[in-house]
Design a protein around this motif. Structure first.
Motif, PDB file in Angstrom:
ATOM      1  N   PRO A  12      15.216 -34.028 -46.164  1.00  0.00           N
ATOM      2  CA  PRO A  12      14.198 -35.080 -46.393  1.00  0.00           C
ATOM      3  C   PRO A  12      14.084 -36.036 -45.210  1.00  0.00           C
ATOM      4  O   PRO A  12      12.996 -36.552 -44.940  1.00  0.00           O
ATOM      5  CB  PRO A  12      14.697 -35.796 -47.658  1.00  0.00           C
ATOM      6  CG  PRO A  12      15.618 -34.819 -48.312  1.00  0.00           C
ATOM      7  CD  PRO A  12      16.252 -34.039 -47.201  1.00  0.00           C
ATOM      8  N   LYS A  22       8.536 -34.442 -49.248  1.00  0.00           N
ATOM      9  CA  LYS A  22       9.824 -35.143 -49.186  1.00  0.00           C
ATOM     10  C   LYS A  22      10.484 -35.188 -50.574  1.00  0.00           C
ATOM     11  O   LYS A  22      11.695 -35.012 -50.708  1.00  0.00           O
ATOM     12  CB  LYS A  22       9.609 -36.550 -48.641  1.00  0.00           C
ATOM     13  CG  LYS A  22      10.899 -37.329 -48.461  1.00  0.00           C
ATOM     14  CD  LYS A  22      10.638 -38.682 -47.830  1.00  0.00           C
ATOM     15  CE  LYS A  22      11.941 -39.435 -47.644  1.00  0.00           C
ATOM     16  NZ  LYS A  22      11.710 -40.772 -47.030  1.00  0.00           N
ATOM     17  N   ASP A  23       9.643 -35.400 -51.609  1.00  0.00           N
ATOM     18  CA  ASP A  23      10.176 -35.400 -52.977  1.00  0.00           C
ATOM     19  C   ASP A  23      10.759 -34.039 -53.340  1.00  0.00           C
ATOM     20  O   ASP A  23      11.813 -33.942 -53.995  1.00  0.00           O
ATOM     21  CB  ASP A  23       9.077 -35.784 -53.966  1.00  0.00           C
ATOM     22  CG  ASP A  23       8.628 -37.224 -53.772  1.00  0.00           C
ATOM     23  OD1 ASP A  23       9.393 -38.011 -53.177  1.00  0.00           O
ATOM     24  OD2 ASP A  23       7.496 -37.568 -54.205  1.00  0.00           O
ATOM     25  N   LEU A  54      14.014 -33.752 -51.687  1.00  0.00           N
ATOM     26  CA  LEU A  54      15.025 -34.553 -52.350  1.00  0.00           C
ATOM     27  C   LEU A  54      15.562 -33.851 -53.598  1.00  0.00           C
ATOM     28  O   LEU A  54      16.764 -33.900 -53.892  1.00  0.00           O
ATOM     29  CB  LEU A  54      14.458 -35.926 -52.717  1.00  0.00           C
ATOM     30  CG  LEU A  54      14.191 -36.881 -51.542  1.00  0.00           C
ATOM     31  CD1 LEU A  54      13.469 -38.123 -52.014  1.00  0.00           C
ATOM     32  CD2 LEU A  54      15.501 -37.264 -50.843  1.00  0.00           C
ATOM     33  N   LYS A  55      14.671 -33.194 -54.326  1.00  0.00           N
ATOM     34  CA  LYS A  55      15.091 -32.492 -55.537  1.00  0.00           C
ATOM     35  C   LYS A  55      15.786 -31.175 -55.208  1.00  0.00           C
ATOM     36  O   LYS A  55      16.668 -30.739 -55.943  1.00  0.00           O
ATOM     37  CB  LYS A  55      13.876 -32.227 -56.430  1.00  0.00           C
ATOM     38  CG  LYS A  55      13.238 -33.498 -56.968  1.00  0.00           C
ATOM     39  CD  LYS A  55      12.003 -33.170 -57.810  1.00  0.00           C
ATOM     40  CE  LYS A  55      11.343 -34.441 -58.322  1.00  0.00           C
ATOM     41  NZ  LYS A  55      10.129 -34.150 -59.123  1.00  0.00           N
ATOM     42  N   PRO A 101      17.562 -29.864 -51.987  1.00  0.00           N
ATOM     43  CA  PRO A 101      18.004 -30.053 -50.587  1.00  0.00           C
ATOM     44  C   PRO A 101      18.074 -28.748 -49.809  1.00  0.00           C
ATOM     45  O   PRO A 101      17.982 -28.766 -48.578  1.00  0.00           O
ATOM     46  CB  PRO A 101      19.392 -30.688 -50.740  1.00  0.00           C
ATOM     47  CG  PRO A 101      19.393 -31.288 -52.113  1.00  0.00           C
ATOM     48  CD  PRO A 101      18.531 -30.399 -52.952  1.00  0.00           C
TER      49      PRO A 101
END
Length: 605
Positions: free
Chosen positions: A435, A423-424, A427-428, A430
């Motif tokens: 996410p 998920k991280d 997020l960084k 897309p």
């Protein structure tokens, strides 16, 4: 030594001998091929044998292989599998290094032999042709000589006859001269052919045949050398796997030496230990008591107290009842004298008691019928808390279940961490993914972890309960004084229908409540008589424990208390909150810090 000089006239025998040599080589190839088939078949049978005796997965056999003798047998099966593999190596190497190579060599040998003997036959045909020419010229020369001799005789006869004309004589003379010339020509031709034949014959026996036979000899010697090399290779193929086979056998020996009979005996104890106490002494049954009856109330009271003290004093408190035929516990002493407890009161009809020796024989020869323990139930599916097992076996099963749940929790936590990292990353970056699409999986993993933790806490509570109920001999009765009311009571209730008094009139409903109260009071008296124990350390509560049973004490997670008696091996630790508030808590619920200088404290390394 050369076949060309020694065997110049044995062409046919050499042809037969070389064919025999090729047959021998082909026979050896067939032998090696059959040996490889035997090795493959042997390896296959060994593998099938090893597979046949391998333990089946998820079966009772797999559990048996925890013993060292069974482990050694399993190692033997694995080594035999490797041993079979070496026989497969023998087969493969013999096929590639001997069979295939020799079959190719046999084809080349046949071709070479065919070529050599073809040259030999060609030379033979040439010398036979020369011989025929010689014979033909010889016969022609002989014929011409005879014809010339007859023509000369005819001329001489004609010349001597006076009646013959001169012309006839001249004709006879010319004929004789012609025949004589033909004879001379035949002689010269015969002489020339003879010289040429002798030259061809010399070359045949001294050049052509020796050369051909020398080639055949070299071919045969190469065949002999080749078969010898193949036999060496045959031995070397076997020799190459001997060290590995030796290692396999060494592995079997090592596995046999690893067998530990003491360890196996301990595993038997761990596998079948029930955790029950051994039966205590058999009670004395006083048949003279009815003879001593009196009308005095004092004698009634003293007799009842004496009988109660006889039944429950000292070691007689041991439980024999799970193993005898009637499956009944000895009733505890009554709290106070009552009309129903007076020996001189109304007695129920007594039945004939079995002899003591007969009861003991039944105890030794029959299987124990355990009906009256909470951990054992009749029939049905296996309970979730394994309460159908004896205490020790139940503890092992619960511990195993806790360990499995902890592994599952760790697995779910790793999965949750992986989803969190993913998920991280989303997020960084897309563009790699959404996410929000992982929120559902993350929530599901968290929910699974919570469910598993609740499940683990449930089994840990059962485990703590079992560890607290396991016998510790001298301290067991004291430590479980408060557990009879909360734990033993439902057990006795479930088993009431299986009990009866020695005289056949005892019922659980009439005496159960009073018995439990008296037993708890008896243990309370033992606690009251003891002097306050000094603190030997401190402890910190790791979990909240609600001491609902008498003799236990409630603690809150994070609370610090004094330790006045450490765990004696039964899973319980005695602690104190204040001067007047103390009791037992499960050892697994607290973290103990013992004072090394305190009296009776053990030193932990």
């Amino acid at each position: 030594m050369s076949w060309g000089t020694e065997l110049w006239d044995q062409f046919d025998n050499l042809e037969k001998h070389t064919q025999w040599g090729i047959d021998i080589l082909e026979k050896y190839i067939k032998f090696v091929k059959e040996r490889t088939e035997i090795e493959l078949s042997y390896a296959k049978q060994l593998r099938n044998l090893s597979k046949k005796y391998q333990p089946k997965k998820n079966s009772k056999e797999e559990e048996e292989y925890k013993y060292t003798a069974c482990k050694a047998f399993l190692s033997t099966l694995n080594e035999m599998n490797d041993y079979a593999g070496q026989h497969e190596v023998i087969s493969e190497n013999m096929t590639s290094q001997i069979t295939v190579d020799l079959m190719r060599y046999v084809q080349e040998l046949k071709q070479e032999r065919k070529s050599n003997f073809h040259d030999g036959r060609k030379a033979q045909q040439h010398i036979e042709t020369c011989w025929k020419q010689l014979e033909s010229s010889k016969r022609r020369f002989e014929r011409d000589c005879k014809e010339a001799d007859r023509a000369q005789q005819y001329f001489e006869k004609m010349d001597a006859d006076i009646n013959v004309t001169k012309a006839d004589v001249e004709k006879a003379r010319q004929q004789a001269q012609l025949r004589h010339q033909l004879a001379e020509d035949s002689k010269a031709d015969y002489s020339s052919i003879l010289q040429r034949f002798n030259q061809e014959q010399w070359e045949y026996y001294h050049t052509h045949i020796p050369t051909i036979f020398q080639k055949i000899q070299e071919m045969e010697e190469r065949r002999i050398v080749r078969i010898g090399e193949s036999m060496k290779t045959y031995a070397e193929v076997d020799r190459q796997v001997i060290p590995i086979i030796g290692k396999c056998l060494d592995g079997i020996v090592k596995a046999a030496e690893s067998i530990d009979q003491k360890n196996d005996s301990q595993l038997v104890v761990e596998a079948y230990k029930s955790g029950f106490e051994p039966p205590g002494d058999i009670e004395f049954e006083d048949y003279t008591q009815p003879m001593k009856r009196t009308v005095s109330e004092n004698s009634l009271s003293s007799s009842k107290e004496g009988k109660a003290e006889l039944k429950f004093g000292g070691k007689s408190r041991g439980k024999l009842w799970p193993f005898i035929k009637k499956n009944k516990p000895p009733p505890p002493p009554p709290a106070s004298a009552s009309p129903s407890a007076v020996p001189n009161g109304p007695q129920s009809p007594k039945q004939q008691k079995e002899p003591l020796s007969h009861r003991f024989n039944e105890f030794m020869t029959s299987k124990p019928k355990i009906h009256c323990f909470r951990s054992l139930k009749r029939g049905g599916a296996t309970p979730e808390d394994f309460s159908n097992l004896p205490p020790e076996q139940r503890r092992k099963k619960l511990q195993q279940k806790v360990d499995d749940l902890n592994k599952e929790i760790q697995k779910e936590m790793d999965q949750r961490d992986a989803i969190t990292k993913m998920k991280d990353v989303y997020l960084k970056n897309p563009q790699m993914g959404d996410p929000a699409s992982l929120d559902h999986k993350l929530a599901e993993a968290t929910q699974n972890i919570e469910k598993l933790r609740l499940e683990t806490q449930k089994f840990e509570a059962w485990l703590a309960e079992v560890e607290g109920r396991l016998p510790a001999r001298s301290e067991q009765a004291r430590r479980q004084s408060g557990m009879y009311d909360g734990q033993t009571h439902p057990t006795v209730t479930n088993c009431a229908q299986d009990r009866e008094s020695p005289d056949g009139s005892y019922t659980e409903e009439q005496s159960q409540e009073s018995e439990l109260k008296v037993l708890a009071t008896d243990f309370d008296d033992e606690f009251d008589d003891e002097e306050p124990l000094p603190a030997i350390g401190t402890c910190k509560a790791l979990y909240t424990f609600e001491g609902q049973n008498e003799g236990t004490i409630s603690v809150v997670e994070g609370e610090t208390l004094s330790v006045i008696e450490e765990d004696k091996g039964d899973g319980w630790t005695r602690i104190r909150r204040s001067e007047d508030e103390e009791g037992y808590v499960p050892t697994s619920y607290v973290e103990v810090y013992l004072d090394k200088n305190a009296k009776g404290a053990k030193t932990y390394i």
